[in-house]
Motif scaffolding. Structure first.
Motif, PDB file in Angstrom:
ATOM      1  N   PHE A 331     -16.630  -1.996   5.533  1.00 13.48           N
ATOM      2  CA  PHE A 331     -15.378  -1.790   4.811  1.00 13.48           C
ATOM      3  C   PHE A 331     -14.253  -1.703   5.827  1.00 13.48           C
ATOM      4  CE2 PHE A 331     -12.211   1.088   2.736  1.00 13.48           C
ATOM      5  CZ  PHE A 331     -11.759   0.156   1.810  1.00 13.48           C
ATOM      6  N   MET A 332     -13.515  -2.780   5.932  1.00 13.39           N
ATOM      7  CA  MET A 332     -12.431  -2.915   6.903  1.00 13.39           C
ATOM      8  C   MET A 332     -12.976  -2.676   8.315  1.00 13.39           C
ATOM      9  SD  MET A 332     -10.398  -3.887   4.587  1.00 13.39           S
ATOM     10  CE  MET A 332      -9.009  -4.325   5.639  1.00 13.39           C
ATOM     11  N   ASP A 333     -12.506  -1.685   9.040  1.00 12.72           N
ATOM     12  CA  ASP A 333     -12.985  -1.460  10.409  1.00 12.72           C
ATOM     13  C   ASP A 333     -14.209  -0.551  10.472  1.00 12.72           C
ATOM     14  OD1 ASP A 333     -10.886  -3.013  11.374  1.00 12.72           O
ATOM     15  OD2 ASP A 333      -9.546  -1.283  11.547  1.00 12.72           O
ATOM     16  N   LEU A 334     -14.652  -0.053   9.319  1.00  9.94           N
ATOM     17  CA  LEU A 334     -15.766   0.897   9.291  1.00  9.94           C
ATOM     18  C   LEU A 334     -17.068   0.234   8.847  1.00  9.94           C
ATOM     19  CD1 LEU A 334     -14.266   4.127   7.658  1.00  9.94           C
ATOM     20  CD2 LEU A 334     -14.657   3.665  10.093  1.00  9.94           C
ATOM     21  N   THR A 335     -18.176   0.786   9.326  1.00 11.91           N
ATOM     22  CA  THR A 335     -19.494   0.481   8.788  1.00 11.91           C
ATOM     23  C   THR A 335     -19.989   1.736   8.088  1.00 11.91           C
ATOM     24  OG1 THR A 335     -19.972  -1.081  10.558  1.00 11.91           O
ATOM     25  CG2 THR A 335     -21.841  -0.245   9.316  1.00 11.91           C
ATOM     26  N   LEU A 336     -20.482   1.564   6.863  1.00 16.12           N
ATOM     27  CA  LEU A 336     -20.936   2.678   6.039  1.00 16.12           C
ATOM     28  C   LEU A 336     -22.437   2.538   5.837  1.00 16.12           C
ATOM     29  CD1 LEU A 336     -18.230   2.214   3.212  1.00 16.12           C
ATOM     30  CD2 LEU A 336     -17.928   3.318   5.446  1.00 16.12           C
ATOM     31  N   GLY A 337     -23.200   3.494   6.336  1.00 18.98           N
ATOM     32  CA  GLY A 337     -24.653   3.403   6.246  1.00 18.98           C
ATOM     33  C   GLY A 337     -25.283   4.649   5.674  1.00 18.98           C
ATOM     34  N   LYS A 338     -26.371   4.466   4.945  1.00 17.20           N
ATOM     35  CA  LYS A 338     -27.086   5.600   4.343  1.00 17.20           C
ATOM     36  C   LYS A 338     -28.544   5.238   4.167  1.00 17.20           C
ATOM     37  CE  LYS A 338     -27.442   8.284   0.038  1.00 17.20           C
ATOM     38  NZ  LYS A 338     -28.726   7.766  -0.444  1.00 17.20           N
ATOM     39  N   THR A 339     -29.409   6.224   4.331  1.00 19.30           N
ATOM     40  CA  THR A 339     -30.817   6.079   3.990  1.00 19.30           C
ATOM     41  C   THR A 339     -31.343   7.423   3.507  1.00 19.30           C
ATOM     42  OG1 THR A 339     -32.966   5.275   4.757  1.00 19.30           O
ATOM     43  CG2 THR A 339     -31.675   6.559   6.333  1.00 19.30           C
ATOM     44  N   GLY A 340     -32.337   7.384   2.628  1.00 22.52           N
ATOM     45  CA  GLY A 340     -32.883   8.629   2.093  1.00 22.52           C
ATOM     46  C   GLY A 340     -31.936   9.321   1.138  1.00 22.52           C
ATOM     47  N   LEU A 341     -31.994  10.649   1.127  1.00 18.44           N
ATOM     48  CA  LEU A 341     -31.239  11.436   0.157  1.00 18.44           C
ATOM     49  C   LEU A 341     -29.954  11.983   0.751  1.00 18.44           C
ATOM     50  CD1 LEU A 341     -34.087  13.588  -1.461  1.00 18.44           C
ATOM     51  CD2 LEU A 341     -33.423  11.219  -1.955  1.00 18.44           C
ATOM     52  N   SER A 342     -28.917  11.953  -0.052  1.00 18.14           N
ATOM     53  CA  SER A 342     -27.689  12.668   0.285  1.00 18.14           C
ATOM     54  C   SER A 342     -27.869  14.132  -0.107  1.00 18.14           C
ATOM     55  CB  SER A 342     -26.502  12.066  -0.472  1.00 18.14           C
ATOM     56  OG  SER A 342     -26.691  12.215  -1.869  1.00 18.14           O
ATOM     57  N   GLU A 343     -26.876  14.944   0.203  1.00 19.48           N
ATOM     58  CA  GLU A 343     -26.947  16.364  -0.163  1.00 19.48           C
ATOM     59  C   GLU A 343     -26.995  16.532  -1.672  1.00 19.48           C
ATOM     60  OE1 GLU A 343     -24.535  20.585   0.564  1.00 19.48           O
ATOM     61  OE2 GLU A 343     -23.741  18.722   1.394  1.00 19.48           O
ATOM     62  N   TRP A 344     -26.124  15.783  -2.383  1.00 18.56           N
ATOM     63  CA  TRP A 344     -26.079  15.978  -3.833  1.00 18.56           C
ATOM     64  C   TRP A 344     -27.351  15.477  -4.509  1.00 18.56           C
ATOM     65  CZ3 TRP A 344     -26.396  12.124  -7.467  1.00 18.56           C
ATOM     66  CH2 TRP A 344     -26.100  10.814  -7.062  1.00 18.56           C
ATOM     67  N   GLU A 345     -28.013  14.463  -3.921  1.00 19.70           N
ATOM     68  CA  GLU A 345     -29.281  13.992  -4.483  1.00 19.70           C
ATOM     69  C   GLU A 345     -30.378  15.043  -4.289  1.00 19.70           C
ATOM     70  OE1 GLU A 345     -29.482   9.186  -4.164  1.00 19.70           O
ATOM     71  OE2 GLU A 345     -29.259  10.270  -2.269  1.00 19.70           O
ATOM     72  N   ALA A 346     -30.415  15.654  -3.105  1.00 16.84           N
ATOM     73  CA  ALA A 346     -31.399  16.721  -2.856  1.00 16.84           C
ATOM     74  C   ALA A 346     -31.187  17.884  -3.814  1.00 16.84           C
ATOM     75  CB  ALA A 346     -31.298  17.183  -1.403  1.00 16.84           C
ATOM     76  N   MET A 347     -29.911  18.223  -4.036  1.00 15.19           N
ATOM     77  CA  MET A 347     -29.573  19.310  -4.955  1.00 15.19           C
ATOM     78  C   MET A 347     -30.016  18.965  -6.378  1.00 15.19           C
ATOM     79  SD  MET A 347     -25.768  20.820  -5.750  1.00 15.19           S
ATOM     80  CE  MET A 347     -25.396  20.887  -3.986  1.00 15.19           C
ATOM     81  N   LYS A 348     -29.755  17.723  -6.786  1.00 12.20           N
ATOM     82  CA  LYS A 348     -30.112  17.282  -8.133  1.00 12.20           C
ATOM     83  C   LYS A 348     -31.623  17.317  -8.356  1.00 12.20           C
ATOM     84  CE  LYS A 348     -29.281  13.381 -11.275  1.00 12.20           C
ATOM     85  NZ  LYS A 348     -28.703  12.018 -11.382  1.00 12.20           N
ATOM     86  N   LEU A 349     -32.395  17.053  -7.291  1.00  9.47           N
ATOM     87  CA  LEU A 349     -33.849  17.039  -7.384  1.00  9.47           C
ATOM     88  C   LEU A 349     -34.468  18.420  -7.174  1.00  9.47           C
ATOM     89  CD1 LEU A 349     -34.452  13.732  -5.404  1.00  9.47           C
ATOM     90  CD2 LEU A 349     -35.000  14.096  -7.823  1.00  9.47           C
TER      91      LEU A 349
END
Length: 453
Positions: A331-349
């Motif tokens: 996204f423009m000059d940034l790279t956005l990466g993710k793997t596994g669970l975010s904090e809110w996903e862990a909370m939801k589970l």
């Protein structure tokens, strides 16, 4: 053995190639409702921006190659309407000639992909309103992007929405992105998504959040977008509000489905109906971290599932191990990466978790060109097992997301990240990799917590 495959893209053709490799007597028929086989959908935004010169460059293999070189009966404009598992028959229509077809099969693969969700807003059919999923979609947008088109509105702040906002901005258009949620980039936690918002502002992309589109207005062509709060003038609209599996034609088959109507399979890509397999964006994926089925449709997974389905159909047993939910985008000059669970996903589970977040440099701090990189790790608070990571920066994001994905695959703990033997030289890294620095900070925090307890 007669194999019928519904869908001529990533999953379908990956399966077809394995079948003809391992079953020398195979008769393979592939049914594609469009005209184009085996192309890279993820490259579509870059053809619109002009970074990739032509949509033809995205085609991995042309239909003539499948027919003439590999002997596959690859058909176009063949839309499947029903499946009868009792008679092992596929029924549909040739949308060019209007003729109906009936095909028998010994083994069937459903690799029908997914389609954009198109809301039922008034004005959705106006000229200048687009979605993006196929090469014809991209070509239509390119044709529509004349010099007169200056104000572009993207609706939806997911991956495609962000990539298309960048593409339009790269072309010099004035870009507005409307998102009904509180922040864009919903795969991230809010404290990480703030970097996306800052990047949008830096590049004069207007973000409108917490507003719901209720209508698209104009006479013949789009002229404005009406939300529940305001009216915005626009010359072109790109709708990116998610996708849904193409599974309506399986009604009455008894095939089990899950979230969003995606098909449920076992690890061998078999459905619950004998001799029917499924793979790709029309199916669920087993999430290794969540330890349950999920719907995370990505091109990498579609190719992998298709290959495994083809192997199993050709009696070459192979299990699909699952996903960790790895994704990355520019996204423009940034790279956005993710793997596994975010904090809110862990909370939801309801998983007991802790997080650690740091800002570091992507390479040695003293080496010219070092840039900030933001890392957030989520891990279990009871046994310190890594749950996921979010990384945003200008450089060095991709390799670190892949390290974390490998760690998740092997169920490593936050402590074990510190023990990894990662490559180092000042132009490429610091003596302690940023993810290891984050892990060390997490362990220090846990030590302090133990002392206080």
């Amino acid at each position: 053995m007669k194999y019928v495959i519904i869908g001529g893209d990533a999953a379908g053709m990956s399966a077809a190639m394995q079948i003809i490799k391992y079953d020398q007597d195979a008769e393979v028929v592939t049914l594609e409702k469009g005209a184009i086989y085996s192309y890279g959908q993820c490259g579509l935004p870059y053809t619109i921006s002009g970074l990739v010169p032509s949509t033809d460059d995205l085609i991995a293999r042309r239909i003539e190659t499948f027919r003439n070189k590999f002997g596959i009966d690859a058909r176009t404009y063949h839309e499947v309407q029903t499946i009868d598992p009792k008679t092992k028959t596929v029924v549909g229509q040739d949308t060019q000639s209007g003729k109906r077809f009936h095909l028998s099969y010994d083994k069937l693969l459903i690799a029908s992909g997914a389609s954009p969700i198109i809301p039922d807003w008034k004005g959705i059919g106006l000229s200048g309103v687009h979605t993006l999923k196929t090469i014809p979609d991209a070509n239509q947008i390119i044709r529509n992007l004349s010099e007169e088109i200056q104000n572009v509105t993207v609706i939806g702040g997911g991956d495609i929405g962000l990539e298309m906002a960048e593409s339009f901005r790269t072309l010099g258009k004035s870009v507005r992105l409307i998102h009904r949620g509180t922040y864009v980039g919903k795969m991230f936690d809010p404290d990480m998504a703030q970097y996306i918002h800052e990047e949008a502002k830096k590049h004069q992309i207007e973000l409108i959040v917490n507003e719901n589109v209720i209508a698209i207005e104009g006479l013949r062509s789009v002229e404005s977008i009406r939300t529940d709060q305001k009216v915005y003038k626009t010359d072109l609209v790109l709708i990116s509000t998610g996708i849904k599996p193409n599974t309506s034609f399986i009604q009455g088959t008894g095939i089990t489905t899950g979230m969003k109507g995606a098909i449920q399979t076992n690890r061998y890509m078999e459905t619950n109906v004998k001799d029917i397999y499924a793979a790709g964006d029309c199916t669920l994926q087993y999430h290794m971290v969540k330890e349950q089925d999920d719907y995370v449709p990505l091109g990498t997974t579609a190719n992998k599932q298709g290959r495994i389905a083809g192997l199993n159909m050709a009696r070459q047993p192979r299990r699909f191990k699952g996903i960790t939910g790895s994704s990355i985008l520019k996204f423009m000059d940034l790279t956005l990466g993710k793997t596994g669970l975010s904090e809110w996903e862990a909370m939801k589970l309801n998983i007991p978790y802790e997080v650690v977040k740091i800002e570091a440099k992507d390479i040695a701090n003293y080496y010219p060109g070092s840039r900030p990189i933001h890392i957030k790790l989520t891990y279990r608070s009871d046994n310190y097992q890594l749950l996921g990571g979010q990384i945003i920066g200008e450089k060095g994001v991709d390799k670190r997301v892949d390290v974390l994905a490998t760690a998740l695959f092997n169920r490593m703990t936050i402590l074990e990240l510190e023990d990894l033997d990662l490559s180092y030289a000042p132009p490429y890294n610091g003596s302690w990799d940023p993810i290891q620095r984050a892990a060390r900070q997490a362990m220090r925090g846990l030590s302090e917590k133990v002392k206080h307890d």
